[in-house]
Design a protein around this motif. Sequence first.
Motif, mmCIF file in Angstrom:
data_model
loop_
_atom_site.group_PDB
_atom_site.id
_atom_site.type_symbol
_atom_site.label_atom_id
_atom_site.label_comp_id
_atom_site.label_asym_id
_atom_site.label_seq_id
_atom_site.Cartn_x
_atom_site.Cartn_y
_atom_site.Cartn_z
ATOM 1 N N SER A 95 0.837 -1.210 0.000
ATOM 2 C CA SER A 95 0.000 0.000 0.000
ATOM 3 C C SER A 95 0.865 1.251 0.000
ATOM 4 O O SER A 95 0.592 2.210 -0.724
ATOM 5 N N LYS A 98 2.485 1.662 -3.410
ATOM 6 C CA LYS A 98 1.520 2.126 -4.415
ATOM 7 C C LYS A 98 1.246 3.619 -4.252
ATOM 8 O O LYS A 98 1.120 4.346 -5.244
ATOM 9 N N ALA A 99 1.152 4.061 -3.005
ATOM 10 C CA ALA A 99 0.907 5.492 -2.766
ATOM 11 C C ALA A 99 2.048 6.322 -3.341
ATOM 12 O O ALA A 99 1.828 7.351 -3.988
ATOM 13 N N ALA A 101 4.086 5.432 -5.788
ATOM 14 C CA ALA A 101 4.055 5.322 -7.253
ATOM 15 C C ALA A 101 2.963 6.226 -7.824
ATOM 16 O O ALA A 101 3.169 6.917 -8.834
ATOM 17 N N TRP A 102 1.840 6.236 -7.166
ATOM 18 C CA TRP A 102 0.706 7.045 -7.635
ATOM 19 C C TRP A 102 1.037 8.539 -7.565
ATOM 20 O O TRP A 102 0.834 9.285 -8.521
ATOM 21 N N ALA A 103 1.619 8.930 -6.427
ATOM 22 C CA ALA A 103 1.937 10.349 -6.237
ATOM 23 C C ALA A 103 3.055 10.815 -7.162
ATOM 24 O O ALA A 103 3.053 11.954 -7.626
ATOM 25 N N SER A 104 4.015 9.928 -7.453
ATOM 26 C CA SER A 104 5.181 10.353 -8.247
ATOM 27 C C SER A 104 5.033 10.032 -9.728
ATOM 28 O O SER A 104 5.842 10.479 -10.533
ATOM 29 N N GLY A 105 4.037 9.204 -10.066
ATOM 30 C CA GLY A 105 3.858 8.817 -11.460
ATOM 31 C C GLY A 105 4.895 7.822 -11.949
ATOM 32 O O GLY A 105 5.077 7.632 -13.152
ATOM 33 N N LYS A 106 5.604 7.165 -11.017
ATOM 34 C CA LYS A 106 6.639 6.184 -11.413
ATOM 35 C C LYS A 106 6.019 4.792 -11.551
ATOM 36 O O LYS A 106 5.075 4.455 -10.834
ATOM 37 N N ILE A 108 5.536 0.782 -11.017
ATOM 38 C CA ILE A 108 5.744 -0.053 -9.835
ATOM 39 C C ILE A 108 5.742 -1.529 -10.238
ATOM 40 O O ILE A 108 4.988 -1.935 -11.136
ATOM 41 N N MET A 332 -1.891 -1.070 -11.241
ATOM 42 C CA MET A 332 -2.040 -0.415 -9.942
ATOM 43 C C MET A 332 -2.953 -1.168 -8.974
ATOM 44 O O MET A 332 -2.900 -0.964 -7.769
ATOM 45 N N ASP A 333 -3.795 -2.060 -9.507
ATOM 46 C CA ASP A 333 -4.685 -2.811 -8.596
ATOM 47 C C ASP A 333 -4.127 -4.198 -8.280
ATOM 48 O O ASP A 333 -4.870 -5.084 -7.876
#
Length: 347
Positions: A95, A98-99, A101-106, A108, A332-333
């Motif tokens: 989790s 993922k947070a 990766a989501w925030a940075s756009g990198k 995963i 992402m899921d």
Amino acid sequence: MSEPIVLGIESTCDETAAAIVRGRTLVSNVVASSMDEHARYGGVIPEIASRAHAEAFVPVVSKALADADMSLADIDAIAVSAGPGLAGCLAVGVSGAKALAWASGKPIYGINHVIGHIAVTQLQFGAFPPDTLALIVSGGHTSLLHVKDVARHVDVVGTTLDDAAGECFDKIARLLGFPYPGGPHIDRHGQLGDPHAIKVPQGLTKGKAGKEHPYDFSFSGVKTAVARWVEAERAAGHEIPVDDVCASLADSVASVLANKAIRGCKEYGSETLIVGGGFSANSQLRAKLLEVGEANGVEVRIPQLKLCTDNGAMVATLGVNLVEAGVRPSPMDFSIDSAMPMDVISV
Ligand code: KG4
Ligand code: ZN
């Protein structure tokens, strides 16, 4: 991208860890352990470990970035252990990753922790040969793998039919009164004892069972034999020669692991044996592998001690392999898999 930079995150059991690897270079490596909180229970308590991961996640990742003098913007990808391991522990790391990766756009990658244990050897020995055998020995796993391509194709050649080597050591250690994890205590006492003092069986090495399972392992017979011997000696009022018990146990387990692994190398025509997992810190196993490897012309690659037990560098290194091979990142899921099979490299 010649040398990918990957942030690796690990939270499968009682270590919260993060590291940054650039190509085959370890740039930073941070490990926080909740081991001390579990010691008095004689094993890892999942709820305590999960809580410790939630506490340590941000400080550990921040320190890994700070030690590397980097921010998330500087990295090419994030890799995180998605299994196998304790579900509640994996959930915290995945989790958190993922947070980020989501925030940075990198991108995963949810990776297989066990494959990470062998991938980490590349930091010392360079890239894997294209086709090699690997021995995984950890608390939960004992397997011989055929690694065709560490990023894409791994097959199981043999595995334990019952206990893992680490598990067997931990159980005998408990019987001898050592705190969890017992493996390092058996190692230390084993160095002082006579490895031939007590007859310890070598599972699946002889007769029909040995022929049918040339590359499989069994350590429950070893555990039972040593436990019975100790109990009988205690019942007879004898003092237990702890050093000799540890030395005999360690010698039996190390011999079986080394002989089967090197035999596998000859069968598969592999001139290298990659070794990994917490139990590869064991001094008797390290010595035996190097000895049998040298006698048979096999180069044995064992990680330095601090990279044997769980860490983020192993996760980041496998992440580098995936980026280099052009493997598609995880969606992402993606979920965690506490029983992730050994032939799954990333999800
Ligand atoms: O790979 P790891 O850190 O965790 C898992 O993914 O399972 O392995 C932990 C295991 C424990 O069973 C521990 O007792 C064992 O590795 N271990 C050792 C030594 N250091 C750690 N076993 C024998 N000798 C050691 N020196
Ligand atoms: Zn591990």
